[in-house]
Design a protein around this motif. Structure first.
Motif, PDB file in Angstrom:
ATOM      1  N   ALA A 183      43.054 -81.170  67.972  1.00 45.99           N
ATOM      2  CA  ALA A 183      43.591 -80.395  69.090  1.00 45.99           C
ATOM      3  C   ALA A 183      42.595 -80.288  70.229  1.00 45.99           C
ATOM      4  CB  ALA A 183      43.979 -78.999  68.597  1.00 45.99           C
ATOM      5  N   ILE A 184      41.342 -80.026  69.904  1.00 44.66           N
ATOM      6  CA  ILE A 184      40.328 -79.835  70.938  1.00 44.66           C
ATOM      7  C   ILE A 184      40.009 -81.146  71.655  1.00 44.66           C
ATOM      8  CG2 ILE A 184      37.876 -79.311  71.298  1.00 44.66           C
ATOM      9  CD1 ILE A 184      38.221 -77.074  69.180  1.00 44.66           C
ATOM     10  N   ILE A 185      39.854 -82.229  70.903  1.00 47.51           N
ATOM     11  CA  ILE A 185      39.514 -83.497  71.554  1.00 47.51           C
ATOM     12  C   ILE A 185      40.655 -83.955  72.464  1.00 47.51           C
ATOM     13  CG2 ILE A 185      40.349 -85.054  69.744  1.00 47.51           C
ATOM     14  CD1 ILE A 185      37.951 -86.837  70.266  1.00 47.51           C
ATOM     15  N   SER A 186      41.887 -83.690  72.076  1.00 50.05           N
ATOM     16  CA  SER A 186      43.019 -84.122  72.897  1.00 50.05           C
ATOM     17  C   SER A 186      43.173 -83.243  74.133  1.00 50.05           C
ATOM     18  CB  SER A 186      44.306 -84.124  72.076  1.00 50.05           C
ATOM     19  OG  SER A 186      44.638 -82.821  71.638  1.00 50.05           O
ATOM     20  N   ASP A 187      42.926 -81.932  73.996  1.00 46.08           N
ATOM     21  CA  ASP A 187      43.169 -81.032  75.130  1.00 46.08           C
ATOM     22  C   ASP A 187      41.997 -80.950  76.099  1.00 46.08           C
ATOM     23  OD1 ASP A 187      45.670 -79.742  75.627  1.00 46.08           O
ATOM     24  OD2 ASP A 187      44.626 -77.843  75.774  1.00 46.08           O
TER      25      ASP A 187
ATOM     26  N   THR B  36      35.359 -77.932  79.219  1.00 49.71           N
ATOM     27  CA  THR B  36      34.403 -78.261  78.164  1.00 49.71           C
ATOM     28  C   THR B  36      33.063 -77.593  78.437  1.00 49.71           C
ATOM     29  OG1 THR B  36      35.473 -80.412  77.870  1.00 49.71           O
ATOM     30  CG2 THR B  36      33.284 -80.132  76.909  1.00 49.71           C
ATOM     31  N   THR B  37      32.581 -76.810  77.477  1.00 50.33           N
ATOM     32  CA  THR B  37      31.329 -76.065  77.615  1.00 50.33           C
ATOM     33  C   THR B  37      30.455 -76.292  76.382  1.00 50.33           C
ATOM     34  OG1 THR B  37      32.201 -74.078  76.529  1.00 50.33           O
ATOM     35  CG2 THR B  37      32.545 -74.271  78.932  1.00 50.33           C
ATOM     36  N   ALA B  38      29.301 -75.665  76.402  1.00 53.41           N
ATOM     37  CA  ALA B  38      28.428 -75.732  75.228  1.00 53.41           C
ATOM     38  C   ALA B  38      29.129 -75.151  74.004  1.00 53.41           C
ATOM     39  CB  ALA B  38      27.128 -74.973  75.509  1.00 53.41           C
ATOM     40  N   GLU B  39      29.944 -74.105  74.210  1.00 46.83           N
ATOM     41  CA  GLU B  39      30.680 -73.515  73.091  1.00 46.83           C
ATOM     42  C   GLU B  39      31.677 -74.521  72.506  1.00 46.83           C
ATOM     43  OE1 GLU B  39      32.543 -69.231  72.245  1.00 46.83           O
ATOM     44  OE2 GLU B  39      33.713 -70.359  73.712  1.00 46.83           O
ATOM     45  N   THR B  40      32.293 -75.336  73.367  1.00 50.20           N
ATOM     46  CA  THR B  40      33.221 -76.363  72.892  1.00 50.20           C
ATOM     47  C   THR B  40      32.523 -77.286  71.897  1.00 50.20           C
ATOM     48  OG1 THR B  40      34.304 -76.330  75.062  1.00 50.20           O
ATOM     49  CG2 THR B  40      34.824 -78.164  73.592  1.00 50.20           C
ATOM     50  N   PHE B  41      31.335 -77.731  72.257  1.00 52.96           N
ATOM     51  CA  PHE B  41      30.599 -78.640  71.377  1.00 52.96           C
ATOM     52  C   PHE B  41      30.119 -77.922  70.112  1.00 52.96           C
ATOM     53  CE2 PHE B  41      30.120 -80.949  75.440  1.00 52.96           C
ATOM     54  CZ  PHE B  41      30.636 -82.168  75.039  1.00 52.96           C
TER      55      PHE B  41
ATOM     56  N   TRP C 238      47.223 -62.618  73.516  1.00 55.64           N
ATOM     57  CA  TRP C 238      45.838 -63.051  73.734  1.00 55.64           C
ATOM     58  C   TRP C 238      45.897 -64.259  74.656  1.00 55.64           C
ATOM     59  CZ3 TRP C 238      42.349 -65.661  69.497  1.00 55.64           C
ATOM     60  CH2 TRP C 238      41.064 -65.878  70.037  1.00 55.64           C
ATOM     61  N   ILE C 239      45.509 -64.054  75.892  1.00 62.20           N
ATOM     62  CA  ILE C 239      45.514 -65.119  76.897  1.00 62.20           C
ATOM     63  C   ILE C 239      44.082 -65.301  77.390  1.00 62.20           C
ATOM     64  CG2 ILE C 239      46.425 -65.896  79.114  1.00 62.20           C
ATOM     65  CD1 ILE C 239      48.820 -63.988  78.578  1.00 62.20           C
ATOM     66  N   GLU C 240      43.518 -66.451  77.111  1.00 63.60           N
ATOM     67  CA  GLU C 240      42.137 -66.733  77.471  1.00 63.60           C
ATOM     68  C   GLU C 240      42.115 -68.026  78.289  1.00 63.60           C
ATOM     69  OE1 GLU C 240      37.864 -67.769  75.361  1.00 63.60           O
ATOM     70  OE2 GLU C 240      39.398 -66.786  74.162  1.00 63.60           O
ATOM     71  N   GLU C 241      42.220 -67.866  79.601  1.00 56.40           N
ATOM     72  CA  GLU C 241      42.362 -69.016  80.489  1.00 56.40           C
ATOM     73  C   GLU C 241      41.162 -69.949  80.427  1.00 56.40           C
ATOM     74  OE1 GLU C 241      42.846 -69.869  85.281  1.00 56.40           O
ATOM     75  OE2 GLU C 241      43.390 -67.908  84.470  1.00 56.40           O
ATOM     76  N   ASP C 242      39.985 -69.417  80.110  1.00 58.36           N
ATOM     77  CA  ASP C 242      38.785 -70.251  80.086  1.00 58.36           C
ATOM     78  C   ASP C 242      38.622 -71.044  78.785  1.00 58.36           C
ATOM     79  OD1 ASP C 242      38.080 -69.393  82.618  1.00 58.36           O
ATOM     80  OD2 ASP C 242      36.875 -67.718  81.882  1.00 58.36           O
ATOM     81  N   ALA C 243      39.470 -70.784  77.805  1.00 62.06           N
ATOM     82  CA  ALA C 243      39.357 -71.513  76.536  1.00 62.06           C
ATOM     83  C   ALA C 243      39.660 -72.988  76.754  1.00 62.06           C
ATOM     84  CB  ALA C 243      40.311 -70.927  75.504  1.00 62.06           C
ATOM     85  N   CYS C 244      38.887 -73.853  76.147  1.00 61.59           N
ATOM     86  CA  CYS C 244      39.092 -75.296  76.324  1.00 61.59           C
ATOM     87  C   CYS C 244      40.384 -75.762  75.693  1.00 61.59           C
ATOM     88  CB  CYS C 244      37.908 -76.064  75.747  1.00 61.59           C
ATOM     89  SG  CYS C 244      37.748 -75.949  73.943  1.00 61.59           S
ATOM     90  N   ALA C 245      40.873 -75.029  74.704  1.00 63.26           N
ATOM     91  CA  ALA C 245      42.114 -75.357  74.005  1.00 63.26           C
ATOM     92  C   ALA C 245      42.545 -74.119  73.243  1.00 63.26           C
ATOM     93  CB  ALA C 245      41.904 -76.528  73.040  1.00 63.26           C
TER      94      ALA C 245
ATOM     95  N   HIS D 288      46.311 -70.281  76.615  1.00 68.39           N
ATOM     96  CA  HIS D 288      45.130 -70.476  77.466  1.00 68.39           C
ATOM     97  C   HIS D 288      45.480 -71.075  78.816  1.00 68.39           C
ATOM     98  CE1 HIS D 288      44.061 -74.988  76.764  1.00 68.39           C
ATOM     99  NE2 HIS D 288      45.335 -74.804  76.452  1.00 68.39           N
ATOM    100  N   HIS D 289      46.747 -71.066  79.176  1.00 65.49           N
ATOM    101  CA  HIS D 289      47.150 -71.614  80.460  1.00 65.49           C
ATOM    102  C   HIS D 289      46.972 -70.594  81.585  1.00 65.49           C
ATOM    103  CE1 HIS D 289      49.442 -74.422  77.814  1.00 65.49           C
ATOM    104  NE2 HIS D 289      48.963 -75.278  78.702  1.00 65.49           N
ATOM    105  N   ALA D 290      46.709 -71.107  82.779  1.00 70.37           N
ATOM    106  CA  ALA D 290      46.608 -70.234  83.946  1.00 70.37           C
ATOM    107  C   ALA D 290      47.923 -69.524  84.210  1.00 70.37           C
ATOM    108  CB  ALA D 290      46.202 -71.047  85.174  1.00 70.37           C
ATOM    109  N   SER D 291      49.018 -70.119  83.779  1.00 70.74           N
ATOM    110  CA  SER D 291      50.335 -69.531  83.974  1.00 70.74           C
ATOM    111  C   SER D 291      50.736 -68.594  82.842  1.00 70.74           C
ATOM    112  CB  SER D 291      51.388 -70.641  84.115  1.00 70.74           C
ATOM    113  OG  SER D 291      51.346 -71.507  82.982  1.00 70.74           O
ATOM    114  N   GLY D 292      49.807 -68.303  81.921  1.00 72.57           N
ATOM    115  CA  GLY D 292      50.105 -67.468  80.768  1.00 72.57           C
ATOM    116  C   GLY D 292      50.573 -66.071  81.158  1.00 72.57           C
ATOM    117  N   ARG D 293      51.541 -65.531  80.403  1.00 72.59           N
ATOM    118  CA  ARG D 293      52.106 -64.216  80.663  1.00 72.59           C
ATOM    119  C   ARG D 293      52.148 -63.410  79.362  1.00 72.59           C
ATOM    120  NH1 ARG D 293      51.278 -66.304  84.770  1.00 72.59           N
ATOM    121  NH2 ARG D 293      52.634 -66.665  86.572  1.00 72.59           N
ATOM    122  N   PRO D 294      51.955 -62.091  79.441  1.00 73.38           N
ATOM    123  CA  PRO D 294      51.998 -61.253  78.228  1.00 73.38           C
ATOM    124  C   PRO D 294      53.428 -60.900  77.823  1.00 73.38           C
ATOM    125  CG  PRO D 294      51.419 -59.906  80.123  1.00 73.38           C
ATOM    126  CD  PRO D 294      51.519 -61.325  80.625  1.00 73.38           C
TER     127      PRO D 294
END
Length: 323
Positions: A160-164, A173-178, A126-133, A114-120
């Motif tokens: 993992a989610i609370i730390s990242d 962090t979005t409504a989906e995160t919660f 599966w690279i999802e830059e908007d994922a909270c973790a 999920h990093h902006a620097s992610g490469r295939p």
């Protein structure tokens, strides 16, 4: 919850092999560790065998996580799985070097990041830059795979989610995160116990080193920075993991828009940088320009010393970005 297109392709890869290595980046954090342990449970519920491996030690605050005993430490994946036909699931890495492991070359690689620097770089990506973790992605994978969210899996993913997300404070962090956190709590994660394990279990060495780092604090308008040397760490009896989170104190200062913490790497004349932003600049791009990477508001890289040179190089970038 939106289901991502790559998930069916990943599941097909998982069904095509009986055995997997699972790993994440060197100097593992909560997202790396929790996601890897949860992924192992998913694959085992699908009838697959798994080996969990990291190149570096698990930080003390994460050693109470369920199934942490499964982690095997090595710098060469061939030491634990010599068969190069066994695929590796690589979580939260923008390439093989980020794992710190030899012996991944030549294997089928399944890449989830999920990093902006992610490469295939894998046979499935599966690279999802908007994922909270990455843990949020692993959670989605579990749902689509139809496996049971066990209390141990829920605990690993919640940790993992609370730390990242910086305890749900980062912009990712979005409504989906919660919603995910709520479901993990319903499946057995204990939020208060997890918070105690992460935030109230620090060794004395970390607090002593924090005092040194804060005494070195410098500010210049919207930029703050600090550092510790190898001598400072030795004097406090501290290790690299004791430096985690120091930069968050710097970015918490009112009026500061970006902050950087520099840690000397022993015997290397190099400095490991943790960089933070409140959103006005993209520190991932800055980190990438120095060979690192990360997220828009939280990234890292390594610079050659001496300290004065490394500091000036990063400050120049931060000043320019905030102009």
């Amino acid at each position: 919850m939106k289901i991502e297109e790559p998930i069916p392709a990943l599941l097909e890869q998982f069904r095509s092999h009986p055995r997997f290595l699972i790993t994440s980046h060197a100097r593992p954090d909560g997202d790396a560790i929790g996601s890897v342990l949860a992924m192992a449970e998913i694959l085992e519920q699908m009838g697959r065998e798994c080996i969990v491996v990291f190149a570096d030690e698990i930080p003390g605050i994460y050693r109470t996580m369920p199934n942490i005993h499964r982690v095997r430490l090595t710098r060469d994946a061939r030491a634990v799985e010599p068969d190069l036909a066994v695929p590796a699931v690589v979580l939260e890495c923008d390439g093989i070097p980020r794992t710190g492991l030899a012996g991944l070359e030549g294997r089928p690689l399944i890449n989830i990041d999920h990093h902006a620097s992610g490469r295939p770089f894998g046979v499935a990506n599966w690279i999802e830059e908007d994922a909270c973790a990455v843990a949020a992605m692993v959670y989605k994978l579990a749902i689509v795979a139809g496996v049971k969210i066990t209390p141990s899996m829920a605990t690993c993913l919640y940790t993992a989610i609370i730390s990242d997300t910086g305890s749900f404070t980062y912009s990712s962090t979005t409504a989906e995160t919660f919603a995910i956190a709520h479901d993990l709590s319903a499946h057995g994660a204990n939020p208060s116990q997890i918070a105690r394990d992460i935030y109230f279990s620090n060794p004395e060495s970390k607090i002593r080193l924090l005092g040194t780092a804060l005494s070195n604090l410098q500010t210049e308008g919207p930029v703050a920075w600090s550092w510790v040397t190898s001598h400072d760490m030795d004097r406090a009896g501290a290790g690299a993991e004791d430096c985690e989170g120091v930069v968050n104190y710097l970015i918490s200062i009112a009026g500061v828009e970006s902050a950087v913490f520099l840690r000397e790497i022993p015997s290397a004349d190099q400095y490991r940088l943790s960089i933070r932003s409140k959103g006005k600049i993209d520190v991932a791009q800055i980190a990438e320009s120095f060979g690192g990477g990360g997220h828009r508001s939280a990234s890292g890289c390594t610079l050659d010393g001496p300290l004065t040179v490394a500091t000036e190089r990063i400050l120049q970038q931060l000043r320019t970005g905030l102009c």
